[in-house]
Structure formats: C-alpha cells, structure tokens
Design a protein around this motif. Structure first.
Motif, PDB file in Angstrom:
ATOM      1  N   LEU A 257       0.829  -1.212   0.000  1.00  0.00           N
ATOM      2  CA  LEU A 257       0.000   0.000   0.000  1.00  0.00           C
ATOM      3  C   LEU A 257       0.859   1.257   0.000  1.00  0.00           C
ATOM      4  CD1 LEU A 257      -2.988  -0.636   2.449  1.00  0.00           C
ATOM      5  CD2 LEU A 257      -3.121  -0.029   0.035  1.00  0.00           C
ATOM      6  N   VAL A 258       2.044   1.162   0.564  1.00  0.00           N
ATOM      7  CA  VAL A 258       2.969   2.297   0.599  1.00  0.00           C
ATOM      8  C   VAL A 258       3.657   2.393  -0.758  1.00  0.00           C
ATOM      9  CG1 VAL A 258       4.970   3.280   1.761  1.00  0.00           C
ATOM     10  CG2 VAL A 258       3.301   1.941   3.066  1.00  0.00           C
ATOM     11  N   PRO A 259       3.446   3.466  -1.520  1.00  0.00           N
ATOM     12  CA  PRO A 259       3.971   3.519  -2.887  1.00  0.00           C
ATOM     13  C   PRO A 259       5.469   3.301  -2.982  1.00  0.00           C
ATOM     14  CG  PRO A 259       2.369   5.261  -2.560  1.00  0.00           C
ATOM     15  CD  PRO A 259       2.601   4.644  -1.215  1.00  0.00           C
ATOM     16  N   GLU A 260       6.219   3.800  -2.005  1.00  0.00           N
ATOM     17  CA  GLU A 260       7.670   3.618  -2.053  1.00  0.00           C
ATOM     18  C   GLU A 260       8.053   2.146  -1.956  1.00  0.00           C
ATOM     19  OE1 GLU A 260       6.931   7.699  -0.231  1.00  0.00           O
ATOM     20  OE2 GLU A 260       6.009   5.703  -0.202  1.00  0.00           O
ATOM     21  N   VAL A 261       7.252   1.365  -1.237  1.00  0.00           N
ATOM     22  CA  VAL A 261       7.510  -0.082  -1.140  1.00  0.00           C
ATOM     23  C   VAL A 261       7.124  -0.767  -2.440  1.00  0.00           C
ATOM     24  CG1 VAL A 261       6.910  -2.215   0.068  1.00  0.00           C
ATOM     25  CG2 VAL A 261       7.210  -0.094   1.360  1.00  0.00           C
TER      26      VAL A 261
ATOM     27  N   GLY B  31       7.186   3.455  13.589  1.00  0.00           N
ATOM     28  CA  GLY B  31       7.213   2.317  12.683  1.00  0.00           C
ATOM     29  C   GLY B  31       8.098   2.644  11.503  1.00  0.00           C
ATOM     30  N   SER B  32       8.429   1.633  10.732  1.00  0.00           N
ATOM     31  CA  SER B  32       9.354   1.853   9.626  1.00  0.00           C
ATOM     32  C   SER B  32       9.171   0.772   8.569  1.00  0.00           C
ATOM     33  CB  SER B  32      10.799   1.821  10.146  1.00  0.00           C
ATOM     34  OG  SER B  32      11.722   1.858   9.081  1.00  0.00           O
ATOM     35  N   PHE B  33       9.515   1.147   7.330  1.00  0.00           N
ATOM     36  CA  PHE B  33       9.551   0.187   6.229  1.00  0.00           C
ATOM     37  C   PHE B  33      10.983   0.002   5.732  1.00  0.00           C
ATOM     38  CE2 PHE B  33       5.304   2.013   6.320  1.00  0.00           C
ATOM     39  CZ  PHE B  33       4.524   0.864   6.357  1.00  0.00           C
TER      40      PHE B  33
ATOM     41  N   VAL C 231      11.343   4.989   4.652  1.00  0.00           N
ATOM     42  CA  VAL C 231      10.040   5.529   5.040  1.00  0.00           C
ATOM     43  C   VAL C 231       9.803   5.201   6.507  1.00  0.00           C
ATOM     44  CG1 VAL C 231       7.541   5.465   4.677  1.00  0.00           C
ATOM     45  CG2 VAL C 231       9.087   5.302   2.715  1.00  0.00           C
ATOM     46  N   ASP C 232       9.609   6.249   7.318  1.00  0.00           N
ATOM     47  CA  ASP C 232       9.296   6.091   8.732  1.00  0.00           C
ATOM     48  C   ASP C 232       7.910   6.662   9.005  1.00  0.00           C
ATOM     49  OD1 ASP C 232      11.868   5.031   9.469  1.00  0.00           O
ATOM     50  OD2 ASP C 232      12.671   7.066   9.271  1.00  0.00           O
ATOM     51  N   VAL C 233       7.220   6.105   9.991  1.00  0.00           N
ATOM     52  CA  VAL C 233       5.880   6.558  10.346  1.00  0.00           C
ATOM     53  C   VAL C 233       5.761   6.633  11.864  1.00  0.00           C
ATOM     54  CG1 VAL C 233       4.748   5.634   8.286  1.00  0.00           C
ATOM     55  CG2 VAL C 233       5.002   4.177  10.309  1.00  0.00           C
ATOM     56  N   ARG C 234       4.718   7.329  12.305  1.00  0.00           N
ATOM     57  CA  ARG C 234       4.352   7.329  13.722  1.00  0.00           C
ATOM     58  C   ARG C 234       2.850   7.133  13.839  1.00  0.00           C
ATOM     59  NH1 ARG C 234       8.081   8.122  17.383  1.00  0.00           N
ATOM     60  NH2 ARG C 234      10.042   9.148  16.826  1.00  0.00           N
TER      61      ARG C 234
ATOM     62  N   PRO D 258       4.364  10.391  23.314  1.00  0.00           N
ATOM     63  CA  PRO D 258       5.654   9.724  23.500  1.00  0.00           C
ATOM     64  C   PRO D 258       5.949   8.773  22.355  1.00  0.00           C
ATOM     65  CG  PRO D 258       3.989   8.741  24.909  1.00  0.00           C
ATOM     66  CD  PRO D 258       3.357   9.954  24.293  1.00  0.00           C
ATOM     67  N   ALA D 259       7.216   8.656  22.034  1.00  0.00           N
ATOM     68  CA  ALA D 259       7.604   7.798  20.917  1.00  0.00           C
ATOM     69  C   ALA D 259       7.480   6.331  21.262  1.00  0.00           C
ATOM     70  CB  ALA D 259       9.041   8.108  20.502  1.00  0.00           C
ATOM     71  N   GLY D 260       7.657   5.977  22.527  1.00  0.00           N
ATOM     72  CA  GLY D 260       7.643   4.573  22.892  1.00  0.00           C
ATOM     73  C   GLY D 260       8.946   3.908  22.496  1.00  0.00           C
ATOM     74  N   GLU D 261       9.139   2.704  22.944  1.00  0.00           N
ATOM     75  CA  GLU D 261      10.381   1.989  22.671  1.00  0.00           C
ATOM     76  C   GLU D 261      10.215   0.951  21.570  1.00  0.00           C
ATOM     77  OE1 GLU D 261      11.756   0.388  26.321  1.00  0.00           O
ATOM     78  OE2 GLU D 261      12.122   2.344  27.234  1.00  0.00           O
ATOM     79  N   ARG D 262       9.076   0.285  21.529  1.00  0.00           N
ATOM     80  CA  ARG D 262       8.876  -0.767  20.526  1.00  0.00           C
ATOM     81  C   ARG D 262       8.447  -0.185  19.196  1.00  0.00           C
ATOM     82  NH1 ARG D 262       4.994  -5.489  21.919  1.00  0.00           N
ATOM     83  NH2 ARG D 262       3.595  -3.803  22.530  1.00  0.00           N
ATOM     84  N   GLU D 263       8.950  -0.763  18.119  1.00  0.00           N
ATOM     85  CA  GLU D 263       8.455  -0.384  16.800  1.00  0.00           C
ATOM     86  C   GLU D 263       7.133  -1.081  16.525  1.00  0.00           C
ATOM     87  OE1 GLU D 263      10.679  -0.550  13.271  1.00  0.00           O
ATOM     88  OE2 GLU D 263      11.870   1.200  13.800  1.00  0.00           O
ATOM     89  N   LEU D 264       6.292  -0.421  15.768  1.00  0.00           N
ATOM     90  CA  LEU D 264       5.007  -0.983  15.388  1.00  0.00           C
ATOM     91  C   LEU D 264       5.190  -2.240  14.538  1.00  0.00           C
ATOM     92  CD1 LEU D 264       3.335   2.344  14.222  1.00  0.00           C
ATOM     93  CD2 LEU D 264       2.793   1.118  16.338  1.00  0.00           C
ATOM     94  N   PRO D 265       4.331  -3.250  14.713  1.00  0.00           N
ATOM     95  CA  PRO D 265       4.328  -4.360  13.763  1.00  0.00           C
ATOM     96  C   PRO D 265       3.907  -3.855  12.389  1.00  0.00           C
ATOM     97  CG  PRO D 265       2.426  -4.503  15.203  1.00  0.00           C
ATOM     98  CD  PRO D 265       3.295  -3.400  15.743  1.00  0.00           C
ATOM     99  N   GLN D 266       4.165  -4.645  11.378  1.00  0.00           N
ATOM    100  CA  GLN D 266       3.928  -4.210  10.003  1.00  0.00           C
ATOM    101  C   GLN D 266       2.498  -3.738   9.779  1.00  0.00           C
ATOM    102  OE1 GLN D 266       5.610  -6.468   6.520  1.00  0.00           O
ATOM    103  NE2 GLN D 266       3.450  -6.878   6.173  1.00  0.00           N
ATOM    104  N   SER D 267       1.515  -4.474  10.314  1.00  0.00           N
ATOM    105  CA  SER D 267       0.120  -4.107  10.076  1.00  0.00           C
ATOM    106  C   SER D 267      -0.189  -2.723  10.636  1.00  0.00           C
ATOM    107  CB  SER D 267      -0.815  -5.151  10.697  1.00  0.00           C
ATOM    108  OG  SER D 267      -0.669  -5.200  12.106  1.00  0.00           O
ATOM    109  N   LEU D 268       0.337  -2.415  11.820  1.00  0.00           N
ATOM    110  CA  LEU D 268       0.083  -1.104  12.421  1.00  0.00           C
ATOM    111  C   LEU D 268       0.911  -0.010  11.763  1.00  0.00           C
ATOM    112  CD1 LEU D 268      -0.280  -1.894  16.229  1.00  0.00           C
ATOM    113  CD2 LEU D 268      -1.979  -2.009  14.402  1.00  0.00           C
ATOM    114  N   ALA D 269       2.070  -0.370  11.218  1.00  0.00           N
ATOM    115  CA  ALA D 269       2.853   0.616  10.472  1.00  0.00           C
ATOM    116  C   ALA D 269       2.096   1.046   9.214  1.00  0.00           C
ATOM    117  CB  ALA D 269       4.219   0.046  10.109  1.00  0.00           C
TER     118      ALA D 269
END
Length: 236
Positions: free
Chosen positions: A14-18, A68-70, A77-80, A86-97
């Motif tokens: 869905l992310v055009p860059e991907v 999150g990140s791809f 490509v990074d996302v939030r 707060p940024a939090g420590e864990r990165e989002l899983p792919q579905s949430l990214a």
C-alpha cells in the motif's frame, strides 16, 4: 461505545515507495482505504483504536506516537502512530505501520490514537471479549482494523491455490460490508488459519466491539490481487 469503524488490508505494498513500479496497480485500493479512514473522522470519536495482526513479539498495546518503519523492506520511510505523544520503545508491527501510514496520509487529528497488535491465533471468544472491553473504554470509540483475507486464491498466491479460499473470502466480505457482527464472530478459526487469513482475529475483535452498536456497513473494495483477499469497509 463503537461509533465507527474502517476495515483495511495491511500489505506493505500500500505504501507507494515499497510497491515502487507496481504502485499504480493498487491505486484503487489506496483510495478506498483513505475513504474508509475519512468515515472515522466524520464520526468525531473520542478515541481511535488501531488494531492488526501481530507476531508473538509484537502483541499488545502501542501508545500514540509509537514509531514504525519500512526500512526492513529497503525503503527510507518512517511513520508514527498519530501525532505527537511519546515515541515509545517498541516499533510498530507491520500491520500497524501500514495503518500509521494511512493516518498520516489523511492528516489524522480527530482523536487520540492507540494501537493493539492482535495474535493471529487468538481464540474467537477472547477476540470478542477484547472488542467489548475496548468499545466500553470511552464514550465514542472508533476502530481502524487492519487485516488481509485468505492468501490462497491462486496458484501464485503465498499459500498456493485452495478451493476453499474464495468462498471464505466471499463470506467475510459480505459480513464486513453489512457490519454483520454475528457472521464475523462465527468465522471458522481453523479454516481461517489453514487459508492464511491474517485478518480473522482483528475482525472478530471488531465483531465484539460492534455488538449492539447499530452500525451500518458499506463494502468499498473487494479483490484478490497477488492471490490475497483484500477488503475495505466502512461502518458508521
């Protein structure tokens, strides 16, 4: 109380860059997803819960602002998840990214956001109970639910061709399009697992949240590019 929901698939394509050169192939899917997210904003929720399938290390909650990140797919490509916080420590899983990317594309600012990574093998009753609890946690709650249908629609699909896949997907699409919580709650867990349906558990969390809410659904997209069932629906 659940006041609106959007259901979207979660392929990183869905992310055009991907997707790169294949990006135009999913333009209609992207547009439908953005339309579904617009349904959420129009409902003026007090809280948005974003949920999607997650592996064992990625289950649980994610705060607003979680990153999150791809980059693992070779694109910068990074996302939030939502704005600020707060940024939090864990990165989002792919579905949430992917969900975070959709929210960023729409400039989401309608309500605070939190994420939930749902184990794909979670039993139906636990999914339903989780949905009821989430829906009762605020006055006006909206859901953005990420998850794919079967991955067995063609011989080139990730799970190869399975003749049971198309009927399963057709039933799931009908239920999502009609906001039929009983039909979603009744999805066959073992069959969904066999067909590599990533969206089954998140859809059943939605079913629990939507019980008695009186929402109406609309199916905005249904197709199986690359042999995987993708559905987009809006509930309001």
């Amino acid at each position: 109380m659940l006041v609106a929901a959007a259901v979207c698939p979660c392929p990183p394509l869905l992310v055009p860059e991907v997707a790169a050169g294949a990006a135009p192939e999913l333009d209609a899917l992207r547009a439908a997803c953005l339309d579904a997210v617009a349904v959420l904003a129009a409902a003026r929720p007090d809280r948005l819960v974003v949920l999607g399938p997650a592996g064992p290390a990625d289950r649980g909650t994610y705060p607003q602002g979680a990153p999150g990140s791809f980059r693992g797919l070779g694109v910068d490509v990074d996302v939030r998840l939502g704005q600020g916080g707060p940024a939090g420590e864990r990165e989002l899983p792919q579905s949430l990214a992917v969900a975070a990317w959709l929210l960023q594309r729409t400039g989401w600012a309608a309500a605070p956001v939190e994420g939930l990574g749902v184990g794909e093998e979670l039993e139906a009753e636990r999914c339903l109970a989780s949905g009821r609890e989430l829906a009762g946690a605020a006055g006006r709650v909206a859901f953005l639910v990420m998850g794919d249908g079967s991955a067995c629609r063609t011989v080139k699909a990730p799970g190869y061709l399975d003749e049971r896949a198309e009927p399963f997907d057709a039933g799931a699409a009908r239920a999502l399009g009609a906001a039929d919580t009983a039909a979603l709650a009744a999805l066959d867990v073992e069959l969904a697992h066999g067909l590599k349906v990533a969206g089954r558990a998140p859809w059943q969390v939605l079913a629990g949240a939507g019980e008695g809410a009186g929402l109406r659904g609309q199916l905005l997209y249904e197709d199986a590019p690359y042999g995987v069932g993708y559905f987009v629906a809006g509930w309001s």
